[in-house]
Write a protein that holds these residues in place. Structure first.
Motif, PDB file in Angstrom:
ATOM      1  N   UNK A   1       5.265  13.755   7.625  1.00 36.93           N
ATOM      2  CA  UNK A   1       3.848  14.118   7.583  1.00 36.93           C
ATOM      3  C   UNK A   1       2.985  12.947   7.104  1.00 36.93           C
ATOM      4  N   UNK A   2       3.519  12.139   6.201  1.00 36.12           N
ATOM      5  CA  UNK A   2       2.761  11.045   5.598  1.00 36.12           C
ATOM      6  C   UNK A   2       2.943   9.779   6.434  1.00 36.12           C
ATOM      7  N   UNK A   3       1.831   9.063   6.685  1.00 37.44           N
ATOM      8  CA  UNK A   3       1.874   7.921   7.591  1.00 37.44           C
ATOM      9  C   UNK A   3       1.028   6.772   7.050  1.00 37.44           C
ATOM     10  N   UNK A   4       1.446   5.561   7.410  1.00 35.22           N
ATOM     11  CA  UNK A   4       0.651   4.352   7.183  1.00 35.22           C
ATOM     12  C   UNK A   4       0.614   3.616   8.509  1.00 35.22           C
ATOM     13  N   UNK A   5      -0.583   3.493   9.098  1.00 35.64           N
ATOM     14  CA  UNK A   5      -0.756   2.918  10.429  1.00 35.64           C
ATOM     15  C   UNK A   5      -1.622   1.673  10.356  1.00 35.64           C
ATOM     16  N   UNK A   6      -1.342   0.713  11.226  1.00 36.51           N
ATOM     17  CA  UNK A   6      -2.157  -0.491  11.353  1.00 36.51           C
ATOM     18  C   UNK A   6      -2.650  -0.643  12.780  1.00 36.51           C
ATOM     19  N   UNK A   7      -3.840  -1.203  12.943  1.00 32.62           N
ATOM     20  CA  UNK A   7      -4.447  -1.284  14.273  1.00 32.62           C
ATOM     21  C   UNK A   7      -4.025  -2.525  15.040  1.00 32.62           C
ATOM     22  N   UNK A   8      -3.032  -3.261  14.545  1.00 26.95           N
ATOM     23  CA  UNK A   8      -2.523  -4.421  15.260  1.00 26.95           C
ATOM     24  C   UNK A   8      -1.049  -4.623  14.930  1.00 26.95           C
ATOM     25  N   UNK A   9      -0.333  -5.188  15.878  1.00 28.54           N
ATOM     26  CA  UNK A   9       1.096  -5.386  15.730  1.00 28.54           C
ATOM     27  C   UNK A   9       1.405  -6.282  14.536  1.00 28.54           C
ATOM     28  N   UNK A  10       2.335  -5.853  13.715  1.00 24.32           N
ATOM     29  CA  UNK A  10       2.754  -6.654  12.562  1.00 24.32           C
ATOM     30  C   UNK A  10       1.935  -6.439  11.313  1.00 24.32           C
TER      31      UNK A  10
ATOM     32  N   UNK B   1       0.855  -1.190   0.000  1.00 26.96           N
ATOM     33  CA  UNK B   1       0.000   0.000   0.000  1.00 26.96           C
ATOM     34  C   UNK B   1       0.887   1.235   0.000  1.00 26.96           C
ATOM     35  N   UNK B   2       0.330   2.339  -0.469  1.00 32.18           N
ATOM     36  CA  UNK B   2       1.096   3.583  -0.539  1.00 32.18           C
ATOM     37  C   UNK B   2       0.180   4.772  -0.310  1.00 32.18           C
ATOM     38  N   UNK B   3       0.774   5.857   0.165  1.00 31.68           N
ATOM     39  CA  UNK B   3       0.069   7.129   0.292  1.00 31.68           C
ATOM     40  C   UNK B   3       0.948   8.207  -0.311  1.00 31.68           C
ATOM     41  N   UNK B   4       0.310   9.201  -0.968  1.00 24.94           N
ATOM     42  CA  UNK B   4       1.075  10.161  -1.762  1.00 24.94           C
ATOM     43  C   UNK B   4       0.302  11.473  -1.866  1.00 24.94           C
ATOM     44  N   UNK B   5       0.851  12.541  -1.304  1.00 21.33           N
ATOM     45  CA  UNK B   5       0.290  13.876  -1.485  1.00 21.33           C
ATOM     46  C   UNK B   5       0.873  14.434  -2.785  1.00 21.33           C
ATOM     47  N   UNK B   6       0.013  14.658  -3.775  1.00 20.09           N
ATOM     48  CA  UNK B   6       0.507  15.012  -5.109  1.00 20.09           C
ATOM     49  C   UNK B   6       0.487  16.510  -5.388  1.00 20.09           C
TER      50      UNK B   6
ATOM     51  N   UNK C   1      -4.132   5.628   6.461  1.00 20.11           N
ATOM     52  CA  UNK C   1      -3.009   6.168   5.716  1.00 20.11           C
ATOM     53  C   UNK C   1      -3.363   7.506   5.104  1.00 20.11           C
ATOM     54  N   UNK C   2      -2.344   8.341   4.951  1.00 20.78           N
ATOM     55  CA  UNK C   2      -2.552   9.646   4.360  1.00 20.78           C
ATOM     56  C   UNK C   2      -1.553  10.657   4.887  1.00 20.78           C
TER      57      UNK C   2
END
Length: 240
Positions: free
Chosen positions: A194-203, A3-8, A156-157
């Motif tokens: 500023x840009x982040x990708x987070x998950x709600x569980x470890x791993x 997955x990716x996030x990108x402010x264009x 993400x964003x």
């Protein structure tokens, strides 16, 4: 799954040239299954698409997901969500209103790309610290209002948050833990995450990295952020 996030940067390059076509070339470099774009709509002309939807499918193998609130538009409040052609949409994309002087929003959707179902929130938060905290609370409320089984969830964003121990990240931490950090801004010499990708569980989220190539440094003032996702991660991040 990648997955990716990108402010264009609304199609404007790092040195001020309007070249939205370069954005699609950068997205092609990512080879991601899901890409969340921010500032991907004309603010004052939301009905005019900035990106070529046909090229996304023919060249990138990705398709934009229209939200129910504006089905004729490519995106929602500047956010455009691209997914692999084979993605199954389990819950139709919903546009969330997050407020702000420049109206901010998020897209909430549930997907299955062949590795199992998951929930995704793609967003762009405001510049003001207290406003970002309120927006983070709204994101958590929307996530927790879902029906059915608890799904692995990605957020993400562009969170516009430079503090690791405050602001929006502090609000999100009980659910998402401490997010991995990879500087993406400014593109020519990145030092802010500023840009982040987070998950709600470890791993759930691993191998987070900035996509730093000559083209990415020219195409926008942000670099894309990329992560590998393991939907087999089952242990919640929940903190006391």
């Amino acid at each position: 799954m990648r997955v990716a996030t990108y402010n264009i940067h609304r199609g404007w390059g790092a040195v001020g040239w309007y070249r939205p076509d370069r954005i699609l070339d950068v997205v092609a470099e990512l080879r991601a299954d899901v890409v969340a774009l921010q500032e991907a709509q004309h603010w004052l002309r939301p009905g005019v698409d900035m990106l070529d939807g046909h090229a996304m499918g023919e060249v990138l193998g990705l398709r934009p997901l229209a939200v129910a609130e504006q089905p004729a538009h490519l995106g929602w409040r500047g956010n455009v969500l691209l997914v692999a052609q084979h993605a199954r949409v389990l819950r139709a994309p919903v546009g969330l209103r997050l407020g702000g002087a420049e109206p901010r929003g998020a897209i909430l959707v549930e997907l299955d790309l062949g590795e199992g179902p998951f929930r995704l929130l793609a967003t762009h938060l405001s510049l003001g610290s207290e406003r970002r905290r309120r927006q983070a609370r709204l994101l958590l409320q929307a996530m927790q209002a879902g029906v059915g089984p608890a799904l692995p969830t990605l957020l993400l964003g562009d969170l516009n948050e430079r503090r690791e121990d405050g602001g929006a990240l502090e609000v999100l931490r009980p659910v998402f833990g401490a997010p991995p950090r990879a500087p993406t801004f400014p593109a020519f010499r990145p030092w802010l995450s500023f840009d982040r990708i987070l998950g709600d569980r470890t791993g759930l989220v691993s191998a987070v990295r900035a996509h730093d190539t000559p083209l990415a440094r020219r195409a926008s003032d942000h670099l894309p952020l990329v992560a590998e996702v393991d939907l087999g991660a089952r242990r919640p991040v929940l903190l006391d």
